[in-house]
Design an enzyme around this catalytic site. Structure first.
Site, PDB file in Angstrom:
ATOM      1  N   ASP A 167       0.794  -1.240   0.000  1.00 39.02           N
ATOM      2  CA  ASP A 167       0.000   0.000   0.000  1.00 39.02           C
ATOM      3  C   ASP A 167       0.823   1.285   0.000  1.00 39.02           C
ATOM      4  O   ASP A 167       1.808   1.394   0.732  1.00 39.02           O
ATOM      5  CB  ASP A 167      -0.862   0.076   1.266  1.00 39.02           C
ATOM      6  CG  ASP A 167      -1.633  -1.180   1.544  1.00 39.02           C
ATOM      7  OD1 ASP A 167      -1.591  -2.120   0.742  1.00 39.02           O
ATOM      8  OD2 ASP A 167      -2.295  -1.222   2.604  1.00 39.02           O
ATOM      9  N   TYR A 192       1.656  -1.189   9.958  1.00 31.84           N
ATOM     10  CA  TYR A 192       0.687  -1.305   8.877  1.00 31.84           C
ATOM     11  C   TYR A 192       0.252   0.070   8.392  1.00 31.84           C
ATOM     12  O   TYR A 192       0.674   1.099   8.914  1.00 31.84           O
ATOM     13  CB  TYR A 192      -0.510  -2.146   9.338  1.00 31.84           C
ATOM     14  CG  TYR A 192      -0.299  -3.641   9.164  1.00 31.84           C
ATOM     15  CD1 TYR A 192       0.976  -4.180   8.989  1.00 31.84           C
ATOM     16  CD2 TYR A 192      -1.381  -4.514   9.168  1.00 31.84           C
ATOM     17  CE1 TYR A 192       1.151  -5.551   8.819  1.00 31.84           C
ATOM     18  CE2 TYR A 192      -1.210  -5.889   8.997  1.00 31.84           C
ATOM     19  CZ  TYR A 192       0.058  -6.398   8.820  1.00 31.84           C
ATOM     20  OH  TYR A 192       0.223  -7.748   8.651  1.00 31.84           O
ATOM     21  N   GLU A 204     -10.847  -2.741   4.221  1.00 32.72           N
ATOM     22  CA  GLU A 204      -9.504  -2.206   4.456  1.00 32.72           C
ATOM     23  C   GLU A 204      -9.360  -0.823   3.827  1.00 32.72           C
ATOM     24  O   GLU A 204     -10.097  -0.453   2.920  1.00 32.72           O
ATOM     25  CB  GLU A 204      -8.452  -3.130   3.833  1.00 32.72           C
ATOM     26  CG  GLU A 204      -8.372  -4.500   4.484  1.00 32.72           C
ATOM     27  CD  GLU A 204      -7.186  -5.316   3.987  1.00 32.72           C
ATOM     28  OE1 GLU A 204      -6.933  -5.330   2.761  1.00 32.72           O
ATOM     29  OE2 GLU A 204      -6.511  -5.944   4.822  1.00 32.72           O
TER      30      GLU A 204
HETATM   31  C1  FRU Z   1      -3.916  -3.777   2.450  1.00 35.93           C
HETATM   32  C2  FRU Z   1      -3.327  -4.172   3.796  1.00 35.93           C
HETATM   33  C3  FRU Z   1      -3.765  -3.215   4.881  1.00 35.93           C
HETATM   34  C4  FRU Z   1      -2.672  -3.367   5.893  1.00 35.93           C
HETATM   35  C5  FRU Z   1      -1.468  -3.549   5.014  1.00 35.93           C
HETATM   36  C6  FRU Z   1      -0.393  -4.439   5.563  1.00 35.93           C
HETATM   37  O1  FRU Z   1      -3.155  -4.242   1.395  1.00 35.93           O
HETATM   38  O2  FRU Z   1      -3.699  -5.497   4.129  1.00 35.93           O
HETATM   39  O3  FRU Z   1      -5.049  -3.461   5.408  1.00 35.93           O
HETATM   40  O4  FRU Z   1      -2.559  -2.265   6.720  1.00 35.93           O
HETATM   41  O5  FRU Z   1      -1.930  -4.082   3.798  1.00 35.93           O
HETATM   42  O6  FRU Z   1       0.723  -4.444   4.731  1.00 35.93           O
END
Ligand code: FRU
Length: 469
Positions: free
Chosen positions: A41, A100, A218
């Site tokens: 992300d 994250y 998410e």
């Molecule tokens: C989306 C995700 C988020 C999380 C991150 C972890 O791709 O799963 O929800 O914060 O990637 O790398």
């Protein structure tokens, strides 16, 4: 892992891995990608004190979804990016299983990050903390620790805070899964970023007229364009349709109206944000000149990602190009950011029958195609785009099964703006009404040929390389 041990291992991974990654013919020439390991992300996208900052989920140590840090790039112009000190590493008890996703804000002149500290336990359970970090004089970030614990009524899947300011107060949307395993978006409010008051659920599975809409939402993002408020999110577990939501996980938008006082979001139906094979976890920011920009991860979790051939070269995934958002009749429009035009080399034209057009060097190319359809664009026999009266069909072979798979865009198409890089194609439809973003792994030099006897008009440009320094 101790912080210094992790840092030493990351440095070694970059030193060993960078030559293979950067000399891979699939390594992008003008998109952002990890120098080694895995990128997912985009995080903390912001224009701060005149400079753009983009952070990213990064595992420097390998191509698995583990050890997530926040890498950090900055840029004055969205084209020339430079590496900044790694912003966050998972070295505290509250973020030990990964720093994250999250966002960045300008808090009275201090660049401040709000991110999820993810903690996984040996028994398979997990918890999550929403945490703060502030930039220090060296350009790195000092952690201030958690400010929000796991709210009652939710599983350990609560993450990805996106924070913005409205009428002098801070608001946050958070992705969440409730105890009944329904995906939700929570709204919170704060006067100082440290103390947060929960305002409840504003959207999600079973809310606001949506039926079953997945088990986890998410990466929410919320912003206003004109008089419409948009919620972007990645609802995991929504039903596949014949021609929509075909990826392992989609990214979607809802348009409506947010009543801040009542903490109520009234909205319409779901729309897929990008109809291509690879797109997820986008994030937006507002520029000083009032534009809403978006950047996404040109990847999808839980699909065939680990089959991508770049894994053998020690790197995986890239970002999309930066896009500028607009709205028409309550719909979200996406166009390549104006800044990208500076990548264009000499312009060329073609007008006539599609199958008499010259083959184009597809490596780094921008193509503006107008016509009525009846054309197939063949990207190095690896990706095929058919433009017909009812819309578009994009085909490529599964990296797992070898079978042809398709993605679709429905509606009359009059113009395509296509941006190609060494292993990606982004197709913008009708000046922003739709986008299809996909990775592909052609033999190089890759050529684009047009098939069909329909008349087309084409303007095209080779695109310059633009590497991170
Ligand atoms: C989306 C995700 C988020 C999380 C991150 C972890 O791709 O799963 O929800 O914060 O990637 O790398």
């Amino acid at each position: 892992m101790a912080s210094s041990t992790r840092l030493a291992a990351m440095l070694q991974a970059v030193m060993r891995g960078q030559p293979a990654a950067l000399s891979d013919p699939h390594y992008p020439g003008w998109h952002l990608a990890p120098v080694t390991g895995l990128l997912n992300d985009p995080n903390g996208f912001i224009q701060f004190a005149g400079r753009f900052h983009l952070f990213y989920q990064w595992n420097a140590l390998g191509c698995e979804h583990k050890h997530k840090c926040w890498g950090h790039w900055s840029s004055a112009d969205l084209l020339h990016w430079q590496h900044e000190p790694v912003a966050l590493m998972p070295d505290e008890e509250y973020d030990r299983s990964g720093c994250y996703s999250g966002s960045a804000v300008d808090n009275q002149g201090t660049l401040t990050l709000i991110y999820t500290g993810n903690v996984k336990y040996d028994d398979g359970s997990r918890t999550a903390w929403q945490c703060l970090a502030v930039q220090n004089a060296a350009g790195g970030f000092d952690k201030l620790g958690p400010v929000i614990a796991l709210p009652q009524g939710y599983t350990g899947h609560v993450r990805d805070p996106k924070v913005w300011q409205h009428d002098g107060r801070w608001y946050m949307v958070l992705g969440a899964q409730d105890q009944r395993h329904q995906g939700k978006v929570l709204l919170l409010r704060s006067a100082d970023l440290h103390h947060w008051e929960s305002l409840g659920e504003i959207a999600g599975s079973g809310l606001n007229g949506l039926g079953d809409a997945g088990y986890m939402w998410e990466c929410p993002d919320m912003f206003t364009l004109g008089d419409t408020t948009f919620l972007i999110c990645c609802p995991q577990g929504i039903r596949r349709e014949a021609q929509r939501y075909l990826n392992a996980h989609p990214s979607a938008w809802l348009a409506g109206d947010l009543d801040y006082d009542a903490a109520r979001f009234t909205h319409g139906a779901f729309h897929e944000l990008d109809a291509g094979f690879e797109f997820y976890a986008p994030q937006t920011t507002l520029t000083a000149d009032g534009r809403r920009l978006l950047i996404g991860w040109m990847g999808v979790p839980d699909g065939e990602e680990m089959r991508q051939p770049t894994v053998a070269q020690g790197w995986i995934h890239q970002m999309t190009c930066v896009r500028e958002l607009g709205t028409r009749d309550g719909r979200l429009l996406q166009r390549p950011a104006t800044e990208l035009q500076a990548l264009r080399g000499a312009e060329q034209h073609y007008e006539g029958r599609a199958d008499r057009a010259p083959a184009l060097a597809a490596e780094r190319l921008e193509l503006l195609l107008t016509g009525q359809g009846g054309v197939t664009l063949d990207f190095a026999q690896t990706l095929l785009l058919t433009w017909h009266a009812e819309g578009l069909q994009l085909k490529r072979r599964s990296l797992e099964s070898g079978e042809w798979e398709s993605r679709y865009w429905r509606g009359a198409v009059s113009q395509l703006q296509i941006l190609c890089d060494h292993s990606s194609v982004e197709i913008f439809i009708n000046e922003g009404e739709g986008v299809m973003s996909s990775r592909y792994f052609p033999a190089h030099p890759a050529q684009l040929t047009l098939i069909g006897d329909a008349e087309v008009h084409a303007r095209y440009w080779p695109l310059r390389r633009c590497m991170v320094e």
